[in-house]
Design an enzyme around this catalytic site. Structure first.
Site, mmCIF file in Angstrom:
data_model
loop_
_atom_site.group_PDB
_atom_site.id
_atom_site.type_symbol
_atom_site.label_atom_id
_atom_site.label_comp_id
_atom_site.label_asym_id
_atom_site.label_seq_id
_atom_site.Cartn_x
_atom_site.Cartn_y
_atom_site.Cartn_z
ATOM 1 N N LYS A 176 7.896 1.196 4.846
ATOM 2 C CA LYS A 176 6.587 1.152 4.206
ATOM 3 C C LYS A 176 6.625 0.223 2.993
ATOM 4 C CE LYS A 176 4.704 4.250 6.911
ATOM 5 N NZ LYS A 176 3.503 4.007 7.745
ATOM 6 N N ASN A 207 -0.113 -0.030 5.202
ATOM 7 C CA ASN A 207 -1.085 1.068 5.307
ATOM 8 C C ASN A 207 -2.429 0.743 4.660
ATOM 9 O OD1 ASN A 207 1.723 2.979 5.289
ATOM 10 N ND2 ASN A 207 0.132 3.475 6.796
ATOM 11 N N GLU A 257 -4.146 1.028 14.565
ATOM 12 C CA GLU A 257 -3.853 2.444 14.780
ATOM 13 C C GLU A 257 -4.981 3.369 14.344
ATOM 14 O OE1 GLU A 257 -1.407 4.275 11.132
ATOM 15 O OE2 GLU A 257 -0.403 2.552 12.011
ATOM 16 N N HIS A 307 0.886 3.515 18.399
ATOM 17 C CA HIS A 307 1.178 4.247 17.168
ATOM 18 C C HIS A 307 1.521 5.706 17.437
ATOM 19 C CE1 HIS A 307 -0.479 6.834 13.831
ATOM 20 N NE2 HIS A 307 0.397 6.094 13.163
#
Length: 377
Positions: A176, A207, A257, A307
């Site tokens: 991440k 994200n 996703e 995902h």
């Protein structure tokens, strides 16, 4: 129309899976979400008059679980007495039963668990793994791990997790990014790349927490790391921004996703906004919609990396013409009796019929709501 069999009963259950520790990505560090401590699953179990059964599931993170369960329980009765072979027609019937809630978002996610159970039932009845029923192109799929690369974990832990994933035969690692301090992102990516070596597949996931200027700056800074892709650099619905970024960078862009219908993907695909699409069958309405999207993606020669939910997506990725990836998450292990085999960077499609999954006693114990529709023997 002569029915080959008929749906006799449907069991719905809401299962809350506790996570071992709170999980944080960039959405938490920017203050938009709280750390994740659990995942709520919607399971659908379907049985027929002929004695055939299937199981499917969807999920929600942080919010939506009770809503998915309530909507599924409201619409599921329309399947009683229907031929479970007619999955496309039944998807449409379920959608119209809940039309006031729309055909995307929570409504689609509620249908997904039921749709997946119907596909599992069909494959089990045929005695085939779902991938084989869908015309598999391969018996194993490249896999990468996400479980160990979250931002709540100190860098040394991320490095240890990355090494453990490689040693376990997993074919890639995703970490991440999207930290408010861009220098911290660069420090973590640099360290992981150095630990794994230049040739090992490495992905990063922001994200959705960069704006367009930040995404371009970070994308350029990351070009020299030879990343397999940069995931969700921008808001999920910013197709125009993703298209501009994809055109500006050599590193592939992956996203999708969060989208919850095939229609939402059309703009992404039409604008050439992603090199790799990341559909989630439980989010876009199940396997029926996933297959529609896969056809569109293959026509445009896009990469595919579904995902989450590897127990479902392994079969769907195996049936995609282009060489895909599947995402390895160990979070779901407590729910299922079976384990997927990983070796030489790939995840093997199990030989068990259907999805090849069986719920554990712990999954049953974590059930918070149940609904039974029809008469189960």
């Amino acid at each position: 129309m002569t029915a080959l069999d008929r749906v006799a009963w449907i069991d719905l259950s809401s299962v809350t899976l506790p996570l071992a520790a709170p999980v944080s990505d960039a959405k938490v560090l920017t203050g938009r979400q709280r750390p994740m401590t659990e995942v709520v699953f919607l399971f659908a179990e379907i049985g027929t008059e002929g004695g055939h059964e299937g199981i499917g599931f969807g999920y929600s993170k942080r919010a939506g679980g009770p809503g998915q369960f309530a909507h599924a329980a409201e619409i599921a009765p329309v399947l009683i007495g229907e031929d479970p072979n007619d999955i496309g027609r039944l998807w449409t019937k379920l959608a119209w039963a809940g039309a006031s809630a729309g055909r995307s978002g929570l409504a689609a996610q509620s249908i997904a668990a039921i749709d997946i159970a119907l596909w599992d039932l069909k494959a089990r009845r045929a005695g085939l793994p779902l991938a084989k029923l869908l015309d598999a192109h391969r018996d194993s799929v490249r896999c990468y791990d996400t479980s160990g690369g979250f931002l709540h974990a100190p860098l040394e832990e991320v490095l240890e997790n990355a090494e453990a994933s490689a040693a376990a035969g997993i074919g890639g690692v995703k970490i991440k990014v999207g930290h408010p301090d861009h220098a911290e992102d660069m420090r973590r990516v640099t360290a992981v790349r150095e630990r794994l070596g230049d040739a090992f597949p490495l992905m990063v996931d922001a994200n959705q927490q960069w704006d367009r200027p930040a995404a371009l700056r970070m994308g350029r800074a990351l070009e020299d790391f030879g990343l397999t892709w940069i995931e969700e650099p921008l808001d999920a619905y910013d197709a125009e921004g993703h298209a501009a970024l994809a055109a500006a960078l050599d590193t592939p862009i992956a996203t999708g996703e969060m989208l919850t219908s095939v229609a939402e993907y059309c703009e992404l695909i039409d604008r050439r906004a992603a090199d790799v699409i990341q559909p989630d069958a439980p989010r876009i309405g199940g396997i029926t919609n996933f297959l529609k999207l896969a056809t569109l993606a293959d026509h445009r020669h896009l990469g595919l990396a579904p995902h989450f939910a590897m127990q479902i997506h392994l079969h769907l990725a195996a049936a995609y013409p282009g060489e895909p990836w599947v995402e390895h998450f160990d979070w779901l292990d407590p729910l299922f009796e079976e384990r997927l085999t990983i070796r030489d960077g790939r995840m093997d499609v199990p030989a068990r019929p259907g999805l090849g999954i069986t719920l554990t006693g712990r999954a049953r114990a974590w059930t918070t709501q149940r609904a039974r529709i029809g008469a189960r023997p």
